[in-house]
Scaffold this motif. Sequence first.
Motif, PDB file in Angstrom:
ATOM      1  N   SER A  62       0.924   0.390  26.176  1.00 31.99           N
ATOM      2  CA  SER A  62       2.105   0.973  25.523  1.00 31.99           C
ATOM      3  C   SER A  62       1.822   1.221  24.036  1.00 31.99           C
ATOM      4  CB  SER A  62       3.332   0.075  25.689  1.00 31.99           C
ATOM      5  OG  SER A  62       3.060  -1.198  25.178  1.00 31.99           O
ATOM      6  N   GLY A  63       0.703   0.637  23.543  1.00 30.73           N
ATOM      7  CA  GLY A  63       0.143   0.990  22.240  1.00 30.73           C
ATOM      8  C   GLY A  63       1.066   0.867  21.050  1.00 30.73           C
ATOM      9  N   HIS A  64       1.223  -0.355  20.534  1.00 28.63           N
ATOM     10  CA  HIS A  64       2.042  -0.521  19.337  1.00 28.63           C
ATOM     11  C   HIS A  64       1.193  -0.349  18.071  1.00 28.63           C
ATOM     12  CE1 HIS A  64       5.743  -1.832  21.354  1.00 28.63           C
ATOM     13  NE2 HIS A  64       4.956  -2.467  22.192  1.00 28.63           N
ATOM     14  N   GLY A  65      -0.072   0.072  18.235  1.00 30.97           N
ATOM     15  CA  GLY A  65      -0.911   0.357  17.065  1.00 30.97           C
ATOM     16  C   GLY A  65      -1.271  -0.874  16.273  1.00 30.97           C
ATOM     17  N   VAL A  66      -0.872  -0.909  14.998  1.00 28.63           N
ATOM     18  CA  VAL A  66      -1.323  -1.976  14.091  1.00 28.63           C
ATOM     19  C   VAL A  66      -0.466  -3.237  14.173  1.00 28.63           C
ATOM     20  CG1 VAL A  66      -2.367  -0.403  12.421  1.00 28.63           C
ATOM     21  CG2 VAL A  66       0.049  -0.969  12.222  1.00 28.63           C
ATOM     22  N   LEU A  67       0.499  -3.259  15.053  1.00 30.74           N
ATOM     23  CA  LEU A  67       1.393  -4.416  15.104  1.00 30.74           C
ATOM     24  C   LEU A  67       0.735  -5.572  15.847  1.00 30.74           C
ATOM     25  CD1 LEU A  67       4.682  -2.513  15.911  1.00 30.74           C
ATOM     26  CD2 LEU A  67       3.846  -3.268  13.685  1.00 30.74           C
ATOM     27  N   GLU A  68       1.064  -6.787  15.455  1.00 34.93           N
ATOM     28  CA  GLU A  68       0.516  -7.963  16.143  1.00 34.93           C
ATOM     29  C   GLU A  68       1.539  -9.088  16.134  1.00 34.93           C
ATOM     30  OE1 GLU A  68      -3.043  -8.640  13.939  1.00 34.93           O
ATOM     31  OE2 GLU A  68      -1.972  -9.198  12.121  1.00 34.93           O
ATOM     32  N   GLN A  69       1.403  -9.956  17.142  1.00 36.87           N
ATOM     33  CA  GLN A  69       2.376 -11.027  17.343  1.00 36.87           C
ATOM     34  C   GLN A  69       2.505 -11.920  16.104  1.00 36.87           C
ATOM     35  OE1 GLN A  69       1.445 -14.573  18.898  1.00 36.87           O
ATOM     36  NE2 GLN A  69       3.603 -15.011  18.562  1.00 36.87           N
ATOM     37  N   GLU A  70       1.408 -12.062  15.374  1.00 39.01           N
ATOM     38  CA  GLU A  70       1.390 -12.955  14.202  1.00 39.01           C
ATOM     39  C   GLU A  70       2.324 -12.482  13.076  1.00 39.01           C
ATOM     40  OE1 GLU A  70      -1.663 -13.626  11.381  1.00 39.01           O
ATOM     41  OE2 GLU A  70      -2.269 -15.492  12.326  1.00 39.01           O
ATOM     42  N   MET A  71       2.805 -11.236  13.171  1.00 37.73           N
ATOM     43  CA  MET A  71       3.708 -10.725  12.125  1.00 37.73           C
ATOM     44  C   MET A  71       5.053 -11.451  12.125  1.00 37.73           C
ATOM     45  SD  MET A  71       3.177  -6.634  12.320  1.00 37.73           S
ATOM     46  CE  MET A  71       2.040  -5.845  11.183  1.00 37.73           C
ATOM     47  N   LEU A  72       5.403 -12.016  13.254  1.00 40.80           N
ATOM     48  CA  LEU A  72       6.704 -12.692  13.375  1.00 40.80           C
ATOM     49  C   LEU A  72       6.761 -13.884  12.405  1.00 40.80           C
ATOM     50  CD1 LEU A  72       8.654 -13.322  16.568  1.00 40.80           C
ATOM     51  CD2 LEU A  72       8.084 -15.303  15.183  1.00 40.80           C
ATOM     52  N   SER A  73       7.852 -13.962  11.634  1.00 36.77           N
ATOM     53  CA  SER A  73       7.928 -14.992  10.597  1.00 36.77           C
ATOM     54  C   SER A  73       8.015 -16.400  11.197  1.00 36.77           C
ATOM     55  CB  SER A  73       9.122 -14.729   9.687  1.00 36.77           C
ATOM     56  OG  SER A  73      10.254 -14.421  10.453  1.00 36.77           O
ATOM     57  N   GLY A  74       8.899 -16.616  12.152  1.00 37.52           N
ATOM     58  CA  GLY A  74       8.929 -17.888  12.856  1.00 37.52           C
ATOM     59  C   GLY A  74       9.952 -18.897  12.368  1.00 37.52           C
ATOM     60  N   HIS A  75       9.881 -20.065  13.033  1.00 39.71           N
ATOM     61  CA  HIS A  75      10.922 -21.086  12.925  1.00 39.71           C
ATOM     62  C   HIS A  75      11.259 -21.519  11.490  1.00 39.71           C
ATOM     63  CE1 HIS A  75      11.703 -25.667  13.407  1.00 39.71           C
ATOM     64  NE2 HIS A  75      12.818 -25.037  13.146  1.00 39.71           N
ATOM     65  N   VAL A  76      10.286 -22.045  10.743  1.00 46.96           N
ATOM     66  CA  VAL A  76      10.605 -22.655   9.442  1.00 46.96           C
ATOM     67  C   VAL A  76      11.003 -21.582   8.417  1.00 46.96           C
ATOM     68  CG1 VAL A  76       9.747 -24.114   7.579  1.00 46.96           C
ATOM     69  CG2 VAL A  76       9.142 -24.646   9.931  1.00 46.96           C
ATOM     70  N   GLU A  77      10.277 -20.478   8.401  1.00 50.61           N
ATOM     71  CA  GLU A  77      10.642 -19.402   7.472  1.00 50.61           C
ATOM     72  C   GLU A  77      12.008 -18.814   7.846  1.00 50.61           C
ATOM     73  OE1 GLU A  77       7.588 -16.535   6.607  1.00 50.61           O
ATOM     74  OE2 GLU A  77       9.038 -15.140   5.762  1.00 50.61           O
ATOM     75  N   GLY A  78      12.241 -18.667   9.140  1.00 57.52           N
ATOM     76  CA  GLY A  78      13.549 -18.175   9.600  1.00 57.52           C
ATOM     77  C   GLY A  78      14.662 -19.106   9.144  1.00 57.52           C
ATOM     78  N   PHE A 128      15.508  -8.735   1.943  1.00 58.33           N
ATOM     79  CA  PHE A 128      14.269  -9.384   2.383  1.00 58.33           C
ATOM     80  C   PHE A 128      13.200  -8.303   2.551  1.00 58.33           C
ATOM     81  CE2 PHE A 128      11.819 -11.339   6.112  1.00 58.33           C
ATOM     82  CZ  PHE A 128      11.014 -12.100   5.282  1.00 58.33           C
ATOM     83  N   VAL A 129      12.124  -8.419   1.794  1.00 58.24           N
ATOM     84  CA  VAL A 129      11.048  -7.418   1.817  1.00 58.24           C
ATOM     85  C   VAL A 129       9.870  -7.981   2.614  1.00 58.24           C
ATOM     86  CG1 VAL A 129       9.520  -5.999   0.399  1.00 58.24           C
ATOM     87  CG2 VAL A 129      11.777  -6.646  -0.494  1.00 58.24           C
ATOM     88  N   ASP A 130       9.544  -7.327   3.738  1.00 58.73           N
ATOM     89  CA  ASP A 130       8.478  -7.848   4.610  1.00 58.73           C
ATOM     90  C   ASP A 130       7.827  -6.682   5.365  1.00 58.73           C
ATOM     91  OD1 ASP A 130       6.842  -9.584   5.995  1.00 58.73           O
ATOM     92  OD2 ASP A 130       8.379 -10.236   7.411  1.00 58.73           O
ATOM     93  N   ALA A 131       7.396  -5.644   4.601  1.00 57.93           N
ATOM     94  CA  ALA A 131       6.796  -4.476   5.268  1.00 57.93           C
ATOM     95  C   ALA A 131       5.420  -4.206   4.656  1.00 57.93           C
ATOM     96  CB  ALA A 131       7.739  -3.290   5.131  1.00 57.93           C
ATOM     97  N   ASP A 132       5.059  -2.929   4.474  1.00 56.12           N
ATOM     98  CA  ASP A 132       3.747  -2.564   3.906  1.00 56.12           C
ATOM     99  C   ASP A 132       3.625  -3.088   2.473  1.00 56.12           C
ATOM    100  OD1 ASP A 132       5.898  -0.669   3.588  1.00 56.12           O
ATOM    101  OD2 ASP A 132       4.479   0.612   2.515  1.00 56.12           O
ATOM    102  N   LYS A 133       2.541  -3.815   2.216  1.00 59.92           N
ATOM    103  CA  LYS A 133       2.413  -4.513   0.924  1.00 59.92           C
ATOM    104  C   LYS A 133       2.286  -3.520  -0.242  1.00 59.92           C
ATOM    105  CE  LYS A 133       2.481  -7.737   3.846  1.00 59.92           C
ATOM    106  NZ  LYS A 133       3.818  -7.940   4.399  1.00 59.92           N
ATOM    107  N   GLY A 134       1.672  -2.377   0.017  1.00 64.77           N
ATOM    108  CA  GLY A 134       1.531  -1.369  -1.030  1.00 64.77           C
ATOM    109  C   GLY A 134       2.865  -0.769  -1.464  1.00 64.77           C
ATOM    110  N   GLY A 135       3.883  -0.944  -0.629  1.00 63.16           N
ATOM    111  CA  GLY A 135       5.202  -0.396  -0.951  1.00 63.16           C
ATOM    112  C   GLY A 135       6.089  -1.350  -1.740  1.00 63.16           C
ATOM    113  N   TYR A 136       5.651  -2.606  -1.879  1.00 59.45           N
ATOM    114  CA  TYR A 136       6.529  -3.637  -2.441  1.00 59.45           C
ATOM    115  C   TYR A 136       7.087  -3.288  -3.828  1.00 59.45           C
ATOM    116  CZ  TYR A 136       5.728  -7.421   1.037  1.00 59.45           C
ATOM    117  OH  TYR A 136       5.712  -8.212   2.150  1.00 59.45           O
ATOM    118  N   ARG A 137       6.221  -2.759  -4.715  1.00 63.41           N
ATOM    119  CA  ARG A 137       6.706  -2.492  -6.077  1.00 63.41           C
ATOM    120  C   ARG A 137       7.790  -1.442  -6.076  1.00 63.41           C
ATOM    121  NH1 ARG A 137       1.935  -2.439 -10.550  1.00 63.41           N
ATOM    122  NH2 ARG A 137       3.680  -2.079 -11.971  1.00 63.41           N
ATOM    123  N   GLY A 138       7.575  -0.399  -5.275  1.00 59.22           N
ATOM    124  CA  GLY A 138       8.582   0.665  -5.181  1.00 59.22           C
ATOM    125  C   GLY A 138       9.886   0.133  -4.609  1.00 59.22           C
TER     126      GLY A 138
END
Length: 266
Positions: free
Chosen positions: A74-90, A180-190
């Motif tokens: 189904s090809g989600h491309g660059v996405l990976e399971q590790e992106m999920l923030s998880g219990h303590v951060e949530g 909450f900012v959690d996307a492409d790191k190059g976009g953070y300043r903008g």
Amino acid sequence: MTPASILAARLDDLLERAQEDTGAVSPVWMDDLRAVVELARGLDPYLESMSTPESPALAELARRTAAEDWNGPSGHGVLEQEMLSGHVEGQLLKTLVHASRARRVLEIGLFTGYSALAMAEALPDDGRLVALELDAGVAAFARRCLDGAPAGARVDIRVGPAADALSALVEAGETFDLIFVDADKGGYRGYLDTALDGGLLAEHGLVVVDNTLMQGQPWTSGPSTVNGTAIAEFNAAVAADPRVEQVVVPLRDGLTLIRRVTGSHA
Ligand SMILES: C[S@@+](CC[C@H](N)C(=O)[O-])C[C@H]1O[C@@H](n2cnc3c(N)ncnc32)[C@H](O)[C@@H]1O
């Protein structure tokens, strides 16, 4: 991977090598090495066990994310399971929403919806969370997960590049109590500039930025990835920005909490 998990893995490796090469390390040093391995290994499990458990809906969302084949057909491309923030951060995000009495939250970078749902669970019944996501496939996956969760209806997903969605939100005169900012790191300043100068951040609002420790790359001398460089530049820019006050919280891969200094509203 986080600085703490990298440290624990490297110390584990050192201990293993020292145990194989008997005689190379004195018994006193071996005891010290075992003690630091125990300290490093135990941190994350301890944080997990001492923080309020996640809700059944969050646990189910995490389970579904882990069960998905992110490299499959189904090809989600660059996405990976590790992106999920998880219990303590949530749980931290949920606490920040509660403590700030936020009613309107903006998330930049939804993935499968874990952090969005954690924050939505802390919103009042009439609260709303707008979540921005570039990838239509993962946004649809998140929607299906959220539809089965009691607080999922509070999440309004917008698909497309975050920069475009942010311009539309500015145009519409929307404001948010927590961003909450959690996307492409190059976009953070903008994204931060738009939040501060475009008026998206409410007067006493809070911006929370994820991955600001980026596996230790900003302060270590090893090779840096594109993301590592982007985060190092972002952190330096925030540290020198007279519009804001900030603190870097070394939880997981680092979160920076940013508030506008009173009187610096654009
Ligand atoms: C680290 S993940 C978000 C994790 C999520 N907040 C959580 O806690 O589970 C980053 C997400 O940002 C999305 N993304 C990357 N670039 C984007 C952009 N320019 N606009 C909107 N979303 C973007 C990715 O598709 C990915 O789903």
